[in-house]
Design a protein around this motif. Sequence first.
Motif, PDB file in Angstrom:
ATOM      1  N   ARG A  12       0.838  -1.196   0.000  1.00  0.00           N
ATOM      2  CA  ARG A  12       0.000   0.000   0.000  1.00  0.00           C
ATOM      3  C   ARG A  12       0.874   1.248   0.000  1.00  0.00           C
ATOM      4  O   ARG A  12       1.798   1.365   0.798  1.00  0.00           O
ATOM      5  CB  ARG A  12      -0.915   0.002   1.210  1.00  0.00           C
ATOM      6  CG  ARG A  12      -1.929  -1.111   1.153  1.00  0.00           C
ATOM      7  CD  ARG A  12      -2.823  -1.092   2.335  1.00  0.00           C
ATOM      8  NE  ARG A  12      -3.771  -2.198   2.240  1.00  0.00           N
ATOM      9  CZ  ARG A  12      -4.659  -2.471   3.156  1.00  0.00           C
ATOM     10  NH1 ARG A  12      -4.730  -1.735   4.251  1.00  0.00           N
ATOM     11  NH2 ARG A  12      -5.469  -3.478   3.001  1.00  0.00           N
ATOM     12  N   VAL A  13       0.522   2.175  -0.898  1.00  0.00           N
ATOM     13  CA  VAL A  13       1.291   3.402  -1.053  1.00  0.00           C
ATOM     14  C   VAL A  13       0.332   4.593  -1.075  1.00  0.00           C
ATOM     15  O   VAL A  13      -0.618   4.609  -1.849  1.00  0.00           O
ATOM     16  CB  VAL A  13       2.114   3.380  -2.367  1.00  0.00           C
ATOM     17  CG1 VAL A  13       2.917   4.676  -2.508  1.00  0.00           C
ATOM     18  CG2 VAL A  13       3.012   2.161  -2.427  1.00  0.00           C
ATOM     19  N   ASP A  14       0.598   5.570  -0.221  1.00  0.00           N
ATOM     20  CA  ASP A  14      -0.110   6.843  -0.282  1.00  0.00           C
ATOM     21  C   ASP A  14       0.692   7.704  -1.246  1.00  0.00           C
ATOM     22  O   ASP A  14       1.864   7.993  -1.006  1.00  0.00           O
ATOM     23  CB  ASP A  14      -0.165   7.482   1.099  1.00  0.00           C
ATOM     24  CG  ASP A  14      -0.908   8.809   1.106  1.00  0.00           C
ATOM     25  OD1 ASP A  14      -1.248   9.331   0.018  1.00  0.00           O
ATOM     26  OD2 ASP A  14      -1.145   9.346   2.199  1.00  0.00           O
ATOM     27  N   THR A  15       0.088   8.122  -2.343  1.00  0.00           N
ATOM     28  CA  THR A  15       0.837   8.793  -3.402  1.00  0.00           C
ATOM     29  C   THR A  15       0.821  10.314  -3.341  1.00  0.00           C
ATOM     30  O   THR A  15       1.434  10.964  -4.186  1.00  0.00           O
ATOM     31  CB  THR A  15       0.316   8.359  -4.787  1.00  0.00           C
ATOM     32  OG1 THR A  15      -1.066   8.733  -4.893  1.00  0.00           O
ATOM     33  CG2 THR A  15       0.488   6.874  -4.990  1.00  0.00           C
ATOM     34  N   HIS A  16       0.154  10.900  -2.333  1.00  0.00           N
ATOM     35  CA  HIS A  16       0.137  12.361  -2.252  1.00  0.00           C
ATOM     36  C   HIS A  16      -0.282  12.793  -0.857  1.00  0.00           C
ATOM     37  O   HIS A  16      -1.431  12.629  -0.469  1.00  0.00           O
ATOM     38  CB  HIS A  16      -0.835  12.942  -3.284  1.00  0.00           C
ATOM     39  CG  HIS A  16      -0.766  14.432  -3.385  1.00  0.00           C
ATOM     40  ND1 HIS A  16      -0.338  15.062  -4.521  1.00  0.00           N
ATOM     41  CD2 HIS A  16      -1.066  15.413  -2.504  1.00  0.00           C
ATOM     42  CE1 HIS A  16      -0.392  16.376  -4.339  1.00  0.00           C
ATOM     43  NE2 HIS A  16      -0.830  16.609  -3.115  1.00  0.00           N
ATOM     44  N   ALA A  17       0.665  13.359  -0.126  1.00  0.00           N
ATOM     45  CA  ALA A  17       0.361  13.875   1.209  1.00  0.00           C
ATOM     46  C   ALA A  17       1.222  15.098   1.470  1.00  0.00           C
ATOM     47  O   ALA A  17       2.292  15.253   0.881  1.00  0.00           O
ATOM     48  CB  ALA A  17       0.629  12.808   2.256  1.00  0.00           C
TER      49      ALA A  17
END
Length: 138
Positions: A12-17
């Motif tokens: 799982r990757v959060d691509t924008h924070a």
Amino acid sequence: MSAEVQMSAEVRVDTHAHIWGPAMPFWSRAWKRPDYAYTVETYLDTLDASGVDFAVIAAASLFGTYNDYVIRALRQHRRLRGTVIVDPEIGMYDLEACAATGWWGCVCSFSTPTCRISLPTAIIACSTGCATWTCMSM
């Protein structure tokens, strides 16, 4: 979470924070000025609680070309990558120095009718480690 993450069938990757500290300098034309901090430590706690393995920190335009907070986070946490915001007049050596810190992309912006970074400079920057290049006008 340890610096060594075991790869599984699902990553799982959060691509924008965005992250920011309590005393960061706002860009003179920032349209919003949060009166609270959202630190990298708070963000990592959120990632862990959500089962997210990796993340991309996007430099927030509220802080102009002040990228120190992103660069420090990238240096301290191997599970993070990030983008920086650069002045359109940035030179090749400054881009290479940014790329060496772990950023994967940059945005040139701030009231420029067009991005003035030459294509060869952008290609050199991308060949030194960035995966994306975006030019935009604000």
